[in-house]
Design an enzyme around this catalytic site. Structure first.
Site, PDB file in Angstrom:
ATOM      1  N   TYR B 139      -5.848   5.155  26.881  1.00  0.00           N
ATOM      2  CA  TYR B 139      -6.498   4.148  27.720  1.00  0.00           C
ATOM      3  C   TYR B 139      -5.422   3.417  28.514  1.00  0.00           C
ATOM      4  CZ  TYR B 139      -9.747   0.631  29.311  1.00  0.00           C
ATOM      5  OH  TYR B 139     -10.531  -0.150  30.102  1.00  0.00           O
ATOM      6  N   GLN B 220     -17.261   1.880  27.783  1.00  0.00           N
ATOM      7  CA  GLN B 220     -17.852   3.177  28.110  1.00  0.00           C
ATOM      8  C   GLN B 220     -16.812   4.299  28.107  1.00  0.00           C
ATOM      9  OE1 GLN B 220     -17.960   0.448  29.970  1.00  0.00           O
ATOM     10  NE2 GLN B 220     -17.420   0.817  32.119  1.00  0.00           N
ATOM     11  N   ASN B 243      -8.540  -4.735  27.183  1.00  0.00           N
ATOM     12  CA  ASN B 243      -9.021  -6.101  26.994  1.00  0.00           C
ATOM     13  C   ASN B 243      -9.902  -6.212  25.747  1.00  0.00           C
ATOM     14  OD1 ASN B 243     -11.489  -5.007  27.668  1.00  0.00           O
ATOM     15  ND2 ASN B 243     -11.523  -5.853  29.727  1.00  0.00           N
ATOM     16  N   SER B 266       1.637 -10.591  23.149  1.00  0.00           N
ATOM     17  CA  SER B 266       3.002 -10.152  22.886  1.00  0.00           C
ATOM     18  C   SER B 266       3.871 -11.328  22.441  1.00  0.00           C
ATOM     19  CB  SER B 266       3.557  -9.526  24.169  1.00  0.00           C
ATOM     20  OG  SER B 266       4.703  -8.776  23.905  1.00  0.00           O
ATOM     21  N   GLN B 288       9.156 -12.553  28.009  1.00  0.00           N
ATOM     22  CA  GLN B 288       7.978 -12.463  27.163  1.00  0.00           C
ATOM     23  C   GLN B 288       6.858 -13.339  27.714  1.00  0.00           C
ATOM     24  OE1 GLN B 288       6.041 -10.475  24.883  1.00  0.00           O
ATOM     25  NE2 GLN B 288       8.230 -10.204  24.655  1.00  0.00           N
ATOM     26  N   HIS B 291       4.319 -12.350  30.564  1.00  0.00           N
ATOM     27  CA  HIS B 291       3.246 -11.377  30.352  1.00  0.00           C
ATOM     28  C   HIS B 291       1.881 -12.024  30.455  1.00  0.00           C
ATOM     29  CE1 HIS B 291       4.794  -7.460  29.368  1.00  0.00           C
ATOM     30  NE2 HIS B 291       5.712  -7.965  28.590  1.00  0.00           N
ATOM     31  N   GLU B 356       6.945  -9.141  16.837  1.00  0.00           N
ATOM     32  CA  GLU B 356       6.871  -7.857  17.548  1.00  0.00           C
ATOM     33  C   GLU B 356       8.266  -7.460  18.064  1.00  0.00           C
ATOM     34  OE1 GLU B 356       4.691  -8.194  21.154  1.00  0.00           O
ATOM     35  OE2 GLU B 356       4.476  -6.023  21.447  1.00  0.00           O
ATOM     36  N   GLU B 444     -12.419  11.101 -17.659  1.00  0.00           N
ATOM     37  CA  GLU B 444     -13.168  10.498 -16.550  1.00  0.00           C
ATOM     38  C   GLU B 444     -14.608  10.998 -16.510  1.00  0.00           C
ATOM     39  OE1 GLU B 444     -10.966  11.156 -12.935  1.00  0.00           O
ATOM     40  OE2 GLU B 444      -9.410   9.706 -13.478  1.00  0.00           O
ATOM     41  N   HIS B 449     -14.364  19.577 -13.405  1.00  0.00           N
ATOM     42  CA  HIS B 449     -12.933  19.538 -13.096  1.00  0.00           C
ATOM     43  C   HIS B 449     -12.134  20.126 -14.262  1.00  0.00           C
ATOM     44  CE1 HIS B 449     -14.115  16.724  -9.929  1.00  0.00           C
ATOM     45  NE2 HIS B 449     -12.866  16.657  -9.498  1.00  0.00           N
TER      46      HIS B 449
END
Lengths: 458, 458
Positions: B139, B220, B243, B266, B288, B291, B356, B444, B449
């Site tokens: 994206y 979408q 977003n 960020s 920074q 942004h 970050e 168990e 098994h």
């Protein structure tokens, strides 16, 4: 009436195969809006009120009344007592399993979990530092799906990674409580009388090493681990299986903490060339089907007579199985015996399913293995029953379900580590990188980025 | 009135420090119920109606009307034309960045992304096979947050991992559309006139290598990638920033496909010992802050005079910055200059934040690096500005935000690979493992098994 297990017979030569195959694969992980809302409420409440909320939900859903969350804590002495109370053979089996699982995960850490770095042509250092998570939470379900082997499979990779603290939560609902009635948000144990503990789980906690443990469960336990309370420390990641409430809670706290994959029903796919005794394959299909009525067992083979032989083995062996009813329902509803044109086609179909467990029950497993792209674990050759891998071969039994092996991996040491990039640009390197960075930063309209790079130019 | 940027001044010696520090860290990732519902509706609609729904939402939100989704596809010729249309310096910078990023990720694959196996004392084979994902979706936001460098950072590790197909989605909203008005679910571009494309992004697609691309965005686009439509192929994982609508959609399709981390604002944290020119540090804080108004820039230093010098540099440099308003708001609202008792304490605070981006702006970076446990990327020494790492040093710039570096890692080759456990138990191995597995399986209550393991005993 006699129980019967008749997995659907399909053939890839059938013109309707695609439609039938799609129907077989259909499994809905749709979440229930009512569960979602209840879980959201519980999470919010525990986040706000901490211990008090945890106590209330534990009383309400599990019928377990306590004065304080501290009273719900298990001690190392509890683990030791449980370990000493179980038979010698179980003690030894737990220890053998833990040792083999640890040995495998130590090899895994060496192969893919160590820090690395190099210097480039300008003397700049580039690499990654690999460090363990500080503290993790392991959810252990109560009741019938409470598996000590799962505790080993979750705790051991965390230890090998170097995680300092492992916090276990395990509900111990009281008989007659909402949880045991099936409508609560913790898993019910039909046999529980008074906050009954599973001694084998506690013994496994002793063997696998658990730092602290609380007898709480459901969304309230997930919330306590994610947000922390006065008594229960917040963790960095929560792993381990649980019911729909637990899964919904984990999904919601993802981001505040890390989580492992949300597991769907367990599945096995067996690729057979007809060389394995049919009884063995039938029992391997049973071992998946006995987990759960939603579990899926599929056999792919190019030999129709072999499929008949496996069906005959199913018919013969089913009555011997204590969990025959679950096995029959699982195989009737979701099982399949599929005739393929050849083994290559069987491998291609397997890739479309991306099974959690994939047995290559063939005399030539290494001929087919390179064709298999997507699977949680690949069991090669007739002697490698899935159950050996489930308990003690070494690899992890927490595996991606429902086709998620297309993009995810078995639980491993890497799930309890994280990486930090390391960058040390030399003065010479800054002269080379600065103009590139500045050009791109101006292109993106980020002038301070560009200036920061340019300031380092001589 | 002159813009001013005055990050709050804190001192760890202040008795109120803990409370002030907590307030500073507070950032709410709470989701908006209205967005959640709209996204759920869009996802369901695209899953049901496919292309038709994608076309409708693209027309409604982006003002982009097309007869078919095929008409929204970009071609390799579009990428090439974009590449040829940009200035030579930008072309070279994109290529240099791609080459360095690729080289780093190739080293990463060698260090931690290769298959491994061993045989145990019984001749059983144990290991993991590492394979690439088949197809991934990237994206790319439209509008002001559309960064060609992000495309490189997402596409290159996928290529290095061996992913065969990379599908890009990038919205191109029309001016005056719901998206550009800010209320749609795709990112608006204030300058867009008619489905306007970002040539630098398309040029980056040329350089980084994208298999197919569609000019769609929002929930979408995420739905189309997750479920597939007649025109858009379903992918195995979706990465890349977006977003709130995109983030909510990614969170919802998690499990059907893999996703990368949901990113918050960020952040940068600078640990300074006072040896770096204050202008450099001020500009790194700006880089920074520019942004986003929610971005966070924090400086920790044991030298009060140095903090004063950095504040003076901020005052002097701010008026020169084209994005001064955003920088000022970010620094005033979320920035901080923190006086610590010493560098050790600064490192401990950094670990609590788990930033970050972490700059160790010190003449002795390797003295402090071992103390730093949690960070997305660690930039060592005065010459290593974050911006060099953002664009071209080599490591990935997609990093865990909002403290998630406690449990997660930079985007890497490993995000585009998955692992399958390999187990081949020898006949001798089955004799050793069978009794252990059977003991635990009986414990168990999973008798099939146990029987499957016992059948392999001689």
């Amino acid at each position: 009436m006699t129980l019967q297990a008749k997995p659907v017979r399909l053939s890839t030569a059938d013109p309707q195969f695609e439609a039938k195959f799609k129907a077989l694969q259909h499994w809905s992980a749709d979440t229930d809006a009512a569960i979602e809302q209840r879980v959201a409420d519980i999470l919010g409440d525990v986040q706000q009120r901490g211990d008090a909320a945890v106590l209330e939900y534990t009383a309400r859903f599990d019928g377990l009344h306590a004065q304080s969350v501290a009273a719900l804590e298990l001690s190392q002495a509890d683990f030791k007592a449980a370990f000493e109370s179980i038979p010698e053979a179980q003690r030894k089996a737990l220890q053998d399993a833990e040792r083999r699982v640890r040995s495998y995960h130590e090899a895994q850490k060496k192969a893919c979990g160590e820090s690395w770095s190099y210097r480039d042509e300008n003397g700049s250092l580039l690499g990654q530092k690999v460090t363990p998570l500080d503290r993790v939470g392991i959810y252990v379900p109560g009741g019938k799906a409470s598996y000590p082997s799962s505790l080993i499979m979750n705790a051991v990779p965390a230890h090998v990674a170097g995680v300092a603290e492992i916090i276990m939560v395990v509900p111990t609902p009281v008989r007659g409580s909402v949880a045991t009635g099936g409508s609560g948000n913790t898993e019910g144990s039909a046999g529980a009388t008074k906050g009954e503990r599973n001694e084998l789980v506690l013994a496994a906690a002793y063997v696998a090493g658990v730092t602290r443990a609380f007898t709480i469960g459901g969304a309230q336990a997930v919330a306590a681990l994610a947000y922390g309370t006065a008594t229960i420390p917040a963790v960095d990641k929560i792993t381990g299986p649980g019911n729909a409430y637990v899964a919904a809670a984990k999904r919601r706290v993802f981001g505040t903490v890390g989580i492992d994959m949300i597991a769907g029903p367990s599945e096995i796919l067996v690729l057979a060339d007809g060389s394995t005794p049919p009884d063995w394959v039938a029992m391997d299909l049973f071992s998946q089907a006995e987990h759960d009525e939603l579990a899926q067992s599929i056999l792919l083979c190019p030999d129709a007579a072999y499929l008949d032989a496996v069906q005959a083995a199913i018919d013969r062996l089913l009555p011997e199985m204590p969990r025959a009813a679950i096995i029959a329902k699982s195989l009737n509803d979701r099982g399949a015996l599929i005739l393929t044109r050849n083994m290559e086609e069987a491998c291609a179909i397997s890739n479309r399913i991306a099974p959690e467990h994939l047995e290559v029950s063939s005399s030539e497993p290494h001929r087919w293995e390179p064709l298999l792209k997507h699977a949680g674990a690949i069991f090669l050759g007739a002697f490698t029953s899935e159950s050996l891998g489930d308990y003690c071969a070494g690899p992890n039994h927490v595996l991606p379900t429902s086709g998620t092996a297309r993009f995810s991996s078995p639980l491993g040491v890497y799930d309890f580590q994280k990486r930090s990039s390391l960058i040390e640009v030399s003065q010479a390197g800054a002269q080379v990188l600065g103009p590139i960075a500045a050009e791109l930063a101006f292109g993106e309209g980020l002038q301070a980025h560009a200036r920061a790079a340019e300031m380092r130019l001589k």
